[in-house]
Design an enzyme around this catalytic site. Structure first.
Site, PDB file in Angstrom:
ATOM      1  N   CYS A  44       0.341 -25.997 -33.551  1.00 38.18           N
ATOM      2  CA  CYS A  44      -0.844 -25.912 -34.424  1.00 38.18           C
ATOM      3  C   CYS A  44      -0.564 -25.080 -35.673  1.00 38.18           C
ATOM      4  CB  CYS A  44      -2.023 -25.318 -33.665  1.00 38.18           C
ATOM      5  SG  CYS A  44      -2.587 -26.340 -32.286  1.00 38.18           S
ATOM      6  N   ILE A 276       0.530 -41.419  -7.376  1.00 39.59           N
ATOM      7  CA  ILE A 276       1.693 -41.238  -6.506  1.00 39.59           C
ATOM      8  C   ILE A 276       1.755 -39.790  -6.051  1.00 39.59           C
ATOM      9  CG2 ILE A 276       4.213 -41.330  -6.370  1.00 39.59           C
ATOM     10  CD1 ILE A 276       4.099 -43.580  -8.443  1.00 39.59           C
ATOM     11  N   ASP A 284      -1.226 -34.048 -23.499  1.00 38.18           N
ATOM     12  CA  ASP A 284      -1.677 -35.124 -24.386  1.00 38.18           C
ATOM     13  C   ASP A 284      -1.458 -36.513 -23.819  1.00 38.18           C
ATOM     14  OD1 ASP A 284      -2.187 -33.034 -26.050  1.00 38.18           O
ATOM     15  OD2 ASP A 284      -0.681 -33.541 -27.571  1.00 38.18           O
TER      16      ASP A 284
END
Length: 818
Positions: A44, A276, A284
């Site tokens: 960021c 699984i 993300d």
């Protein structure tokens, strides 16, 4: 035997999972694979490092492989790309820079591959002047290119968080930036009525905005690059930043038995385990639940990713922790503005057919009497039962804590009533006795309890004009800076004795500057038998929503510079007085300015500071209309600083003055509806516009026929109004000649001659005039008399009265009557 946990991908989700695993189990074997060079960096912060706000590159590196080894005994393998996952064998295949290709078995697997920038198949997209920004390697390439090539211009493609942050930081480096967004507006979490505030801030600071227009191709142009837009226009640039969005980086998992969502995200349960066993996924790349509406979604934010890494580690270690979904709480710096949001916006709720209510409040960030208070525009979305769906806020101070408070109330299951009951810290430098969050709660509670009904500013232009009266209750001074077209003006302090002027058979929509006095007026009228709604947010929100960026031609012409921001005025003569109008809401600053200017002698100066954002435009209009010279105007962190000079006559224009030149426009009253006179009018108007003049064409009586649409428009009319419509020509194609009309043959002849002589047709002249910025105004009084409705006129026409025309005529040095 100790268990082995493999983690694919670092940064927010993977690195936090690794650290949490070690804190929970000292004996577990942990291996983290990262295909890049850095396992954990502040992604960021990348735009701010490019813009030199963050000076040291190493400050972006949150942790290193050596740190992870020494602190947590974690085996970190960088430059190691996982290319295959076999969930039956419980092993992965790794392509490594130093170990070549090998396999590694696991007992549990955490997938944190993140996302990658979208690169659509646009012609020329592989040009070496085009960059994406996702990791440290991308950052280094952009920094190196800028340092080596010293670009003068940049185009940023995409108006999301990265696109806006890159636009600001490139602008900070002195680069002329144009931001291109294919959608109608930037930063998707914000609704269109809010985001225009941020868009204006970008343009005010010199960033050109191109909205609702995507990229068609990238074309080399010498040492530069042409960005060709979908509408055919081109922007020439030295560098392009591609920031149109991200997609989950999950291609290496496509041949597994893992389940994926419609956009390629990994599906997980609330323990973050995939379909699984012993395979978890975070960050993300996963599909999560929207905390507000319960629907599946994807929200790529660092905060949720960190929490998900911790939760996945908990579950691997037998601690049954759940992820309850994300609200999408986010915040963005746009030059001096702060923009923050949480929960769902209106677009999302409409798409899901969820009923909702909206209120806007515009309180000060702290006590208005304490210096430096600035307004916050706060939007709250909720339902009649009090559930809070979301909130958005934009301002210069205190925005983050207000959205954080509302976000917390939402997360803990609170409602609108809880907002009113919150006991928040108060001292004049920090807040008010009634915090903005409390005020939002009170406004929402008034709707829920039936004390008032509201309409949003977006409903104003589409209102039923036959059955709705828009009532402006502001002061006389306030309406000098603008008003909603077609509204009736009765100041609040006169309303009790003048309410008999209002028609009780119609619905009254009240408004003031920010909604508060409109509410007072609504309560007064409701208790006297009127049907009333208050326009929430008032004139300020309505006006803000009307912002439209400059055209591309104007962006290129102005070279993205701020033409009306002079921060160092030269004041050499006359007495200088100071006025602090900070903390005052409109019309307070203007009223204080007027009083102060009245006390000045000719040639004296007044330095004004104000925090009301509307003052930036208001003071320009006020100076223009009063003949006061606006010597300088600047805006810094929400504080507007203006220097005014009291003149005895016309404002003196100099290089150091930003006053709009007086008496340099052209106005034209078009009374006639004859074809030849209409042609002459638009030829003159186009010529004047080409010379850079501001042109206003005021169409009255028969001249309005020129502006009528050719096709019939279904609008409600009386019999007499319909008769007028039948008897008069419908639009420019039906106009007659003033001389030699010859039953319609004359107009056909003149049009044929114009075509042969390569003279543009009347319709082409009209289109050209509108595109050149000529203001086309239809007289409201004439429209009413002739029974015309705005819907019957061509696009681009505004309605106005004689007062508007006279105001434009005053600032013109040419005034024609045709």
């Amino acid at each position: 035997m100790n268990r082995k946990v493999l983690i694919v991908g670092g940064v927010a989700g993977g690195a936090s999972a690794a650290a949490r695993l070690r804190r929970l189990d000292e004996n577990i074997e942990i291996i983290l694979f990262e295909k890049g060079e850095h396992i954990s960096f502040a992604n960021c912060g990348l735009p701010y490092y490019i813009g030199d706000v963050i000076q040291e590159r190493d400050n972006l590196l949150v942790t290193t492989p050596a740190d992870m080894k020494s602190k947590f005994n974690i085996d970190v393998r960088i430059k190691s790309e996982v290319i295959k996952v076999d969930t039956d064998k419980k092993e992965i295949t790794v392509k490594s820079a130093d170990r070549r290709t090998y396999t590694e078995s696991y007992d549990a697997l955490i997938l944190s591959p993140g996302a990658k920038p979208i690169q659509p198949p646009i012609n020329g997209i592989n040009n070496d002047k085009i960059f994406t920004l996702r990791n440290m390697n991308d950052t280094d390439k952009i920094k190196e290119y800028i340092a080596k090539n010293k670009p003068e211009s940049a185009v940023v493609i995409g108006g999301g968080f990265i696109g806006v942050e890159m636009s600001e930081n490139l602008n900070r480096l002195g680069i002329n930036v144009t931001l291109v967004e294919a959608a109608p507006h930037i930063i998707a979490p914000f609704d269109s009525d809010m985001v225009t505030i941020a868009e204006k801030e970008l343009e005010d600071n010199g960033v050109g905005l191109v909205l609702n227009n995507g990229v068609k191709a990238f074309i080399p142009n010498g040492g530069k690059l042409d960005v060709e837009l979908n509408n055919g226009q081109k922007i020439t640039s030295d560098i392009v930043i591609l920031a149109i969005g991200i997609t989950p980086d999950t291609a290496f998992l496509k041949n597994t038995k893992l389940e994926f969502g419609p956009k390629g995200h990994i599906i997980v349960n609330n323990n973050l385990e995939t379909n699984i066993k012993d395979v978890y996924a975070v960050g993300d790349a996963i599909e999560i639940v929207d905390f507000v509406n319960g629907q599946k979604t994807a929200i790529p934010l660092a905060g949720p990713a960190n929490k998900q890494g911790r939760i996945a580690a908990d579950n691997i270690c037998g601690i049954k922790t759940t992820f309850k979904g994300s609200q999408g709480s986010s915040i963005l710096k746009v030059f001096d503005l702060t923009c923050a949001a949480t929960g769902n916006n209106e677009r999302t709720l409409k798409r899901l057919n969820i009923p909702y209510e909206v209120i806007y409040v515009l309180p000060q960030s702290h006590a208005s009497y304490y210096p430096g208070a600035t307004p916050i525009t706060l939007k709250l979305i909720f339902n009649k039962e009090g559930k809070i769906f979301g909130a958005q806020a934009i301002g210069y101070e205190g925005v983050d804590k207000r959205i954080d408070i509302i976000s917390t109330v939402m997360r803990l299951g609170g409602n609108v009533k809880d907002l009113t009951e919150l006991e928040l810290c108060y001292a004049p430098p920090f807040s008010s006795a009634k915090d903005p969050v409390n005020i939002a709660g009170y406004a929402a509670e008034n709707i829920i309890s039936g004390k008032v009904d509201v309409v949003t500013p977006s409903a104003i232009d589409t209102r039923d004009r036959d059955n709705v009266i828009v009532l402006d209750v502001r002061t006389d001074l306030e309406i000098e800076t603008g008003t909603i077209e077609g509204s009736i003006h009765i100041p609040l302090h006169n309303l009790r004795e003048r309410m008999n002027e209002l028609d009780k058979s119609k619905e009254i929509w009240t408004y003031c500057q920010i909604g508060q006095r409109g509410y007072y007026a609504a309560r007064l009228l409701m208790q006297n038998g009127f049907k009333v709604k208050n326009i929430t947010g008032g004139y300020k929100v309505y006006l803000a929503s009307k912002f439209t960026p400059k055209s591309i031609d104007n962006i290129l012409k102005s070279n993205n510079t701020i033409i009306n921001d002079v921060k160092n005025p030269k004041v050499n003569t006359g007495i200088v007085k100071n006025l602090d109008a900070c903390g005052l809401s409109c019309p307070g600053p203007l009223m204080r300015v007027k009083s102060a200017v009245d006390e000045l002698n000719f040639g004296d100066f007044l330095n004004v500071t104000a925090s009301d954002p509307g003052f930036y435009a208001d003071i320009q209009s006020w100076c223009k209309s009063t003949g006061t010279e606006l010597v300088s105007l600047a805006k810094e962190k929400g504080i507007i600083k203006a220097t005014l000079k009291k003149n005895s006559g016309e404002a003196a224009i100099s290089q150091d003055s930003i006053t709009i030149p007086r008496k340099d426009g052209q106005t034209m009253v078009v009374f006639s509806g004859d074809l030849d006179k209409a042609i002459a009018s638009f030829i003159i108007a186009n010529g004047a516009a080409a010379m850079g003049k501001k042109v206003t064409m005021f169409f009255t009586f028969w001249g309005i026929n020129i502006l009528r649409k050719q096709q019939n428009t279904s609008v409600k009319k009386t019999f007499v109004e319909k008769m007028f419509g039948w008897m008069m020509p419908r639009g420019s194609q039906k106009l007659k000649l003033s001389q030699m009309n010859l039953a319609g043959i004359g107009p056909k002849m003149i049009r044929s001659i114009m075509k042969n002589k390569n003279v543009e047709s009347l319709e082409a002249l009209m289109k050209s005039a509108i595109e050149s910025g000529v203001e086309i105004v239809a007289c409201q009084m004439s429209m009413d008399l002739l029974g015309f409705k705005k819907e019957e006129l061509i696009d681009g026409v505004k309605l106005g009265g004689v007062g508007y025309y006279l105001g434009e005529a005053y600032n013109s040095n040419v005034n024609l009557f045709i």
